[in-house]
Enzyme design. Structure first.
Site, PDB file in Angstrom:
ATOM      1  N   ILE A  19       0.909  -1.266  -0.007  1.00 35.26           N
ATOM      2  CA  ILE A  19       0.027  -0.119   0.058  1.00 35.26           C
ATOM      3  C   ILE A  19       0.910   1.114  -0.091  1.00 35.26           C
ATOM      4  O   ILE A  19       0.690   2.129  -0.938  1.00 35.26           O
ATOM      5  CB  ILE A  19      -0.802  -0.085   1.362  1.00 35.26           C
ATOM      6  CG1 ILE A  19      -1.956  -1.032   0.914  1.00 35.26           C
ATOM      7  CG2 ILE A  19      -1.531   1.389   1.499  1.00 35.26           C
ATOM      8  CD1 ILE A  19      -2.694  -1.420   2.192  1.00 35.26           C
ATOM      9  N   TYR A 152      -1.713  -6.175  17.203  1.00 35.35           N
ATOM     10  CA  TYR A 152      -1.846  -5.563  15.956  1.00 35.35           C
ATOM     11  C   TYR A 152      -3.224  -4.927  16.126  1.00 35.35           C
ATOM     12  O   TYR A 152      -3.290  -3.605  15.595  1.00 35.35           O
ATOM     13  CB  TYR A 152      -1.781  -6.660  14.767  1.00 35.35           C
ATOM     14  CG  TYR A 152      -2.306  -6.056  13.393  1.00 35.35           C
ATOM     15  CD1 TYR A 152      -1.334  -5.186  12.599  1.00 35.35           C
ATOM     16  CD2 TYR A 152      -3.536  -6.339  13.018  1.00 35.35           C
ATOM     17  CE1 TYR A 152      -1.562  -4.972  11.412  1.00 35.35           C
ATOM     18  CE2 TYR A 152      -3.914  -5.992  11.464  1.00 35.35           C
ATOM     19  CZ  TYR A 152      -2.690  -5.327  10.888  1.00 35.35           C
ATOM     20  OH  TYR A 152      -3.227  -4.741   9.360  1.00 35.35           O
TER      21      TYR A 152
HETATM   22  P1  NAP Z   1       3.616  -4.660   3.206  1.00 38.67           P
HETATM   23  O1  NAP Z   1       3.008  -5.398   2.056  1.00 38.67           O
HETATM   24  O2  NAP Z   1       4.347  -5.477   4.255  1.00 38.67           O
HETATM   25  O3  NAP Z   1       4.244  -3.531   3.082  1.00 38.67           O
HETATM   26  C1  NAP Z   1       4.791  -2.728   3.935  1.00 38.67           C
HETATM   27  C2  NAP Z   1       6.022  -2.071   3.987  1.00 38.67           C
HETATM   28  O4  NAP Z   1       6.398  -1.528   5.052  1.00 38.67           O
HETATM   29  C3  NAP Z   1       7.134  -3.103   3.538  1.00 38.67           C
HETATM   30  O5  NAP Z   1       8.259  -2.604   2.588  1.00 38.67           O
HETATM   31  C4  NAP Z   1       7.978  -3.384   4.977  1.00 38.67           C
HETATM   32  O6  NAP Z   1       9.366  -3.613   4.874  1.00 38.67           O
HETATM   33  C5  NAP Z   1       7.682  -1.775   5.406  1.00 38.67           C
HETATM   34  N1  NAP Z   1       7.823  -1.998   7.091  1.00 38.67           N
HETATM   35  C6  NAP Z   1       7.159  -2.620   7.881  1.00 38.67           C
HETATM   36  N2  NAP Z   1       7.511  -1.985   8.966  1.00 38.67           N
HETATM   37  C7  NAP Z   1       8.072  -0.997   8.951  1.00 38.67           C
HETATM   38  C8  NAP Z   1       8.725  -0.105   9.767  1.00 38.67           C
HETATM   39  N3  NAP Z   1       8.638  -0.367  11.267  1.00 38.67           N
HETATM   40  N4  NAP Z   1       9.458   1.062   9.305  1.00 38.67           N
HETATM   41  C9  NAP Z   1       9.621   1.128   8.043  1.00 38.67           C
HETATM   42  N5  NAP Z   1       9.255   0.278   7.071  1.00 38.67           N
HETATM   43  C10 NAP Z   1       8.337  -0.774   7.509  1.00 38.67           C
HETATM   44  O7  NAP Z   1       2.349  -4.497   4.179  1.00 38.67           O
HETATM   45  P2  NAP Z   1       0.773  -3.826   3.407  1.00 38.67           P
HETATM   46  O8  NAP Z   1      -0.027  -5.015   3.344  1.00 38.67           O
HETATM   47  O9  NAP Z   1       1.116  -2.766   2.397  1.00 38.67           O
HETATM   48  O10 NAP Z   1       0.381  -3.048   4.570  1.00 38.67           O
HETATM   49  C11 NAP Z   1       0.414  -1.456   4.813  1.00 38.67           C
HETATM   50  C12 NAP Z   1      -0.518  -1.079   5.801  1.00 38.67           C
HETATM   51  O11 NAP Z   1      -1.643  -1.312   5.558  1.00 38.67           O
HETATM   52  C13 NAP Z   1      -0.169  -1.704   7.321  1.00 38.67           C
HETATM   53  O12 NAP Z   1      -0.284  -0.756   8.265  1.00 38.67           O
HETATM   54  C14 NAP Z   1      -1.187  -2.684   7.602  1.00 38.67           C
HETATM   55  O13 NAP Z   1      -1.692  -2.918   8.757  1.00 38.67           O
HETATM   56  C15 NAP Z   1      -2.430  -1.893   6.601  1.00 38.67           C
HETATM   57  N6  NAP Z   1      -3.379  -2.964   6.272  1.00 38.67           N
HETATM   58  C16 NAP Z   1      -3.256  -3.811   5.269  1.00 38.67           C
HETATM   59  C17 NAP Z   1      -4.158  -4.693   4.756  1.00 38.67           C
HETATM   60  C18 NAP Z   1      -4.147  -5.504   3.497  1.00 38.67           C
HETATM   61  O14 NAP Z   1      -4.779  -6.424   3.160  1.00 38.67           O
HETATM   62  N7  NAP Z   1      -3.055  -5.582   2.804  1.00 38.67           N
HETATM   63  C19 NAP Z   1      -5.595  -4.761   5.559  1.00 38.67           C
HETATM   64  C20 NAP Z   1      -5.576  -3.846   6.567  1.00 38.67           C
HETATM   65  C21 NAP Z   1      -4.505  -2.931   6.906  1.00 38.67           C
HETATM   66  P3  NAP Z   1       9.373  -5.199   5.218  1.00 38.67           P
HETATM   67  O15 NAP Z   1       8.511  -6.153   3.970  1.00 38.67           O
HETATM   68  O16 NAP Z   1      11.012  -5.359   5.104  1.00 38.67           O
HETATM   69  O17 NAP Z   1       8.603  -5.691   6.539  1.00 38.67           O
END
Ligand code: NAP
Length: 256
Positions: A19, A152
């Protein structure tokens, strides 16, 4: 519609993949300058190349308040201003009541919540100058629960509460604060989670079937469109809102 985001400097935690990556890319397309705080070297480099240098990648993981302060200082040193913060970095780490411990719970809160506060705290003097905007990426799990992931979900709920709290505290400065609640978005994090099931393909088809609009997942770009709109002055009278970008997953009739 011109979003007037040209040369606006926006901090995005976790802004290289999923995202956050889509938000950074969308901002680049709008002529804005993303400051991407994310340990992912390859993806961060690709985004800076796409922006032809009009972006900054800070290749570290936010853990401590010092990490957040350093990110803010680097952004101001490079571009002289901050116009927005997108708090997005987080991971659904499965620290539950049964499979967990008080120590793991505290660590999960620290990983998922503390940097949301600290990034805004340190960026505030710049946001006051720019009358900037803040977008908190939360999750529908904050209002529906998921089971087995207390840390979480507690962090995600707190992000919604802080969205209201900060929108009130920052009214005098005309800083707007909003939250987006994604539900099911196919990202690298989602991919890792789906692979934990014995039959990931079957599980994916089952989830898709439960999403009312289009029987498909929300794309990262659809979340990014909302985030970018909220950052822009086209959203000039929207603050303190919790916006569900989820194809009706959270609220519409399950019998659909
Ligand atoms: P993602 O695919 O894991 O991408 C997140 C990115 O953030 C990754 O590059 C990760 O690096 C990096 N990251 C994680 N922790 C970090 C930190 N403390 N400091 C800096 N960078 C960090 O996750 P996503 O699905 O896009 O999720 C993004 C947000 O959306 C999150 O807050 C999640 O809770 C929320 N969300 C997502 C979904 C969904 O369906 N995907 C649903 C509800 C909410 P690494 O890969 O190296 O860890």
């Amino acid at each position: 519609m011109n979003l007037h985001l040209q040369d606006k400097v926006i901090l995005i935690s976790g802004g290289a993949k999923g995202i956050g990556g889509a938000i950074s890319k969308g901002l680049i397309e709008e002529g804005a300058i993303p400051v991407i705080i994310d340990p992912s070297e390859k993806e961060g480099k690709e985004l800076v190349e796409l922006a032809v240098g009009k972006a900054l990648h800070l290749p570290w993981r936010l853990f401590s308040a010092e990490d957040c302060e350093k990110a803010v200082l680097e952004a101001v040193r490079a571009f002289g201003r901050i116009d927005g913060v997108v708090n997005n970095a987080g991971a659904n780490d499965g620290v539950g009541l049964e499979k967990g411990s008080p120590e793991a719970f505290a660590q999960s809160i620290a990983n998922n919540l503390h940097h949301y506060y600290s990034l805004v705290h340190f960026a505030l003097p710049e946001l006051k100058k720019s009358q900037g905007a803040i977008v908190n990426i939360s999750s529908k799990t904050a209002v529906t629960g998921q089971g087995g992931t207390s840390g979480y979900v507690a962090a995600k709920g707190a992000q919604l509460a802080l969205t209201r709290e900060w929108s009130v505290e920052l009214l005098p400065y005309h800083i707007r604060v909003n939250a987006i609640l994604p539900a099911e978005v196919y990202t690298p994090m989602y991919e890792s989670w789906i692979q934990t099931f014995p039959n990931p393909e079957e599980k994916l088809a089952e989830i898709n079937h439960q999403i009312p609009l289009g029987k498909r997942m929300t794309t990262p770009e659809e979340i990014a469109s909302m985030a970018i709109f909220l950052l822009s002055n086209r959203a000039s009278h929207i603050t303190g809102q919790h916006l569900y970008v989820d194809g009706g997953y959270t609220h519409l009739d399950r019998a659909l």
